[in-house]
Each structure stands twice: as C-alpha cells, then as structure tokens.
Design a protein around this motif. Structure first.
Motif, PDB file in Angstrom:
ATOM      1  N   ASN A   1       0.730  -1.181   0.087  1.00  0.00           N
ATOM      2  CA  ASN A   1       0.036  -0.114   0.024  1.00  0.00           C
ATOM      3  C   ASN A   1       0.926   1.250   0.011  1.00  0.00           C
ATOM      4  O   ASN A   1       0.653   2.041   1.035  1.00  0.00           O
ATOM      5  CB  ASN A   1      -0.886  -0.038   1.386  1.00  0.00           C
ATOM      6  CG  ASN A   1      -1.840  -1.252   1.268  1.00  0.00           C
ATOM      7  OD1 ASN A   1      -2.235  -1.699   0.104  1.00  0.00           O
ATOM      8  ND2 ASN A   1      -2.249  -1.724   2.212  1.00  0.00           N
TER       9      ASN A   1
ATOM     10  N   TYR B   1      -5.695   4.407   0.493  1.00  0.00           N
ATOM     11  CA  TYR B   1      -6.000   3.011   0.886  1.00  0.00           C
ATOM     12  C   TYR B   1      -6.877   2.812   1.827  1.00  0.00           C
ATOM     13  O   TYR B   1      -6.756   3.591   3.049  1.00  0.00           O
ATOM     14  CB  TYR B   1      -4.974   2.147   0.924  1.00  0.00           C
ATOM     15  CG  TYR B   1      -4.146   1.710   0.008  1.00  0.00           C
ATOM     16  CD1 TYR B   1      -4.303   0.867  -1.103  1.00  0.00           C
ATOM     17  CD2 TYR B   1      -3.003   2.697  -0.492  1.00  0.00           C
ATOM     18  CE1 TYR B   1      -3.516   0.454  -2.142  1.00  0.00           C
ATOM     19  CE2 TYR B   1      -2.230   2.584  -1.565  1.00  0.00           C
ATOM     20  CZ  TYR B   1      -2.338   1.467  -2.583  1.00  0.00           C
ATOM     21  OH  TYR B   1      -1.581   1.375  -3.642  1.00  0.00           O
ATOM     22  N   ASP B   2      -8.141   2.265   1.941  1.00  0.00           N
ATOM     23  CA  ASP B   2      -9.145   2.347   3.145  1.00  0.00           C
ATOM     24  C   ASP B   2      -8.418   1.125   4.096  1.00  0.00           C
ATOM     25  O   ASP B   2      -7.927   0.222   3.701  1.00  0.00           O
ATOM     26  CB  ASP B   2     -10.530   2.039   2.699  1.00  0.00           C
ATOM     27  CG  ASP B   2     -11.495   2.453   3.623  1.00  0.00           C
ATOM     28  OD1 ASP B   2     -11.141   2.995   4.622  1.00  0.00           O
ATOM     29  OD2 ASP B   2     -12.773   2.224   3.406  1.00  0.00           O
ATOM     30  N   HIS B   3      -9.129   1.321   5.201  1.00  0.00           N
ATOM     31  CA  HIS B   3      -8.851   0.118   6.232  1.00  0.00           C
ATOM     32  C   HIS B   3      -9.908  -0.772   6.078  1.00  0.00           C
ATOM     33  O   HIS B   3     -11.206  -0.645   6.378  1.00  0.00           O
ATOM     34  CB  HIS B   3      -9.020   0.728   7.662  1.00  0.00           C
ATOM     35  CG  HIS B   3      -7.821   1.746   7.946  1.00  0.00           C
ATOM     36  ND1 HIS B   3      -6.347   1.341   8.169  1.00  0.00           N
ATOM     37  CD2 HIS B   3      -7.735   3.099   8.162  1.00  0.00           C
ATOM     38  CE1 HIS B   3      -5.738   2.620   8.402  1.00  0.00           C
ATOM     39  NE2 HIS B   3      -6.351   3.163   8.366  1.00  0.00           N
TER      40      HIS B   3
END
Length: 201
Positions: A169, A196-198
């Motif tokens: 990422n 980037y999402d969690h």
C-alpha cells in the motif's frame, strides 16, 4: 424469521444483536523541517485495537420462500406451473433454511501502521508544489489451520485463515497551488493521490 422475497420479511432479525467492545490505543507524531523554500514533513501513526464481539448471525433460523416446482406432471405430460413465493409460503415449502450454530464470541487484535513523507516547495511566490508518499499496512488477525490437511490446502491455493495482509500500500500524492495575482485572494489548486481504506473495524 420468514423471508418471502419481494413480498415480506417478518419474524426475528436474522443478524440478531452484535455486542462489540473495541478499544483503541494510538501513538502518533509528526515532524516538520523547513529549509529555504522547502517545508518537509514526516510522521507515523500506529494503533493497537483489541476487539471482543458476540455476533449471532442467523442463530434464530431463517426460512427463505421462493418459486418452487410442485413436481407434479399434468395429464398432457407437461409439468405443473411453479408455485410463486407466496404460494410456497402458504403450503409450507421453503427453498432453504439457514441456521447459525456454534460459538458466537470472538476476540482478536488489529495493528494498523502508517508512515508518510511530504515536501511543500514554494517554486515561486505564486506557485507551490506539494508531493509526497504514504505507506499503510495492517497486521490483521490470522489463524492457524485446524489440521495439517487444511494447511496443505491453504498453501496450495494461497489463502489465509483470517484476514489476509496486504503489504504493497504505497500511496504517492502530488498537488499544486497557484495564486495567479500573488495577493492571496484567489488560489487555484489541483492534486492527485492514491489512497487506501482500512478493511477491518
């Protein structure tokens, strides 16, 4: 619970309750260094998240009623028309029944980590260029396979019990800010970045 798609849903909520306790412990720091027309920032953010949850999915049972065949053949040899979902419910013939069983309690931890480096460069008094990069990783929970055979299958198919970890990422960002008149009243901005999402929590 009873589900008649397109007509009705009644009875117990299939997802029932979710009793969840999530705690968050966080350490972060940012540093700034100014040199000439450059302002460099870098920092980190690390979190430790222990979680406990009770999640009773479909523990009360769920009957799905849809179109079903009667299995009857008419005198001319053609099959009888299917029952629609309401008729299937009326005669008590569900398409399927889902029942959640097992141990509804789980507990695990997650460890997200993020680091970044960026520079704000005043190219001219009217133009500022911002650029940098961020890296995020989550050390999500993974679990050992239950048997050696299951481990062999996981290795052969490249899968993981739990939530797979993603280590690539890398997120570059770039942006410009332009003050056409140089008086600070109007600024035109443009930027691009990857984010980037969690996936967890």
């Amino acid at each position: 619970a009873i589900n008649i798609p397109g007509y009705a849903f009644f009875g117990r909520e299939p997802f029932s309750f979710v009793r969840r306790t999530e705690q968050r412990y966080e350490a972060l720091d940012n540093f700034t260094w100014t040199a000439g027309r450059h302002t460099v920032k870098f920092g980190f953010d690390v979190n430790f998240l222990p979680l406990r949850a009770d999640f009773t999915v479909n523990f009360g049972g769920l009957y799905d009623f849809g179109s079903v065949s009667t299995g009857i053949t008419l005198s001319d040899g053609t099959p009888a028309p299917q029952l629609n979902p309401v008729q299937a419910y009326g005669v008590g013939i569900p398409q399927d029944m889902v029942q959640g069983v097992g141990y509804a309690h789980d507990a695990f931890t997650n460890l997200p980590l993020g680091v970044f480096l960026q520079d704000s460069w005043r190219v001219t008094p009217k133009l500022t260029l911002n650029y940098g990069v961020r890296y995020d990783v989550e050390f999500t929970p993974t679990f050992a396979a239950s048997t050696p055979l299951a481990q062999s299958a996981q290795d052969a198919f490249g899968i993981t019990q739990g939530i797979p970890r993603d280590f690539n990422n890398v997120a570059p960002r770039i942006g410009i800010a332009w003050d056409p008149a140089g008086n600070g009243k109007t600024v035109i901005r443009a930027s691009y970045g990857i984010f980037y999402d969690h996936p967890l929590l």
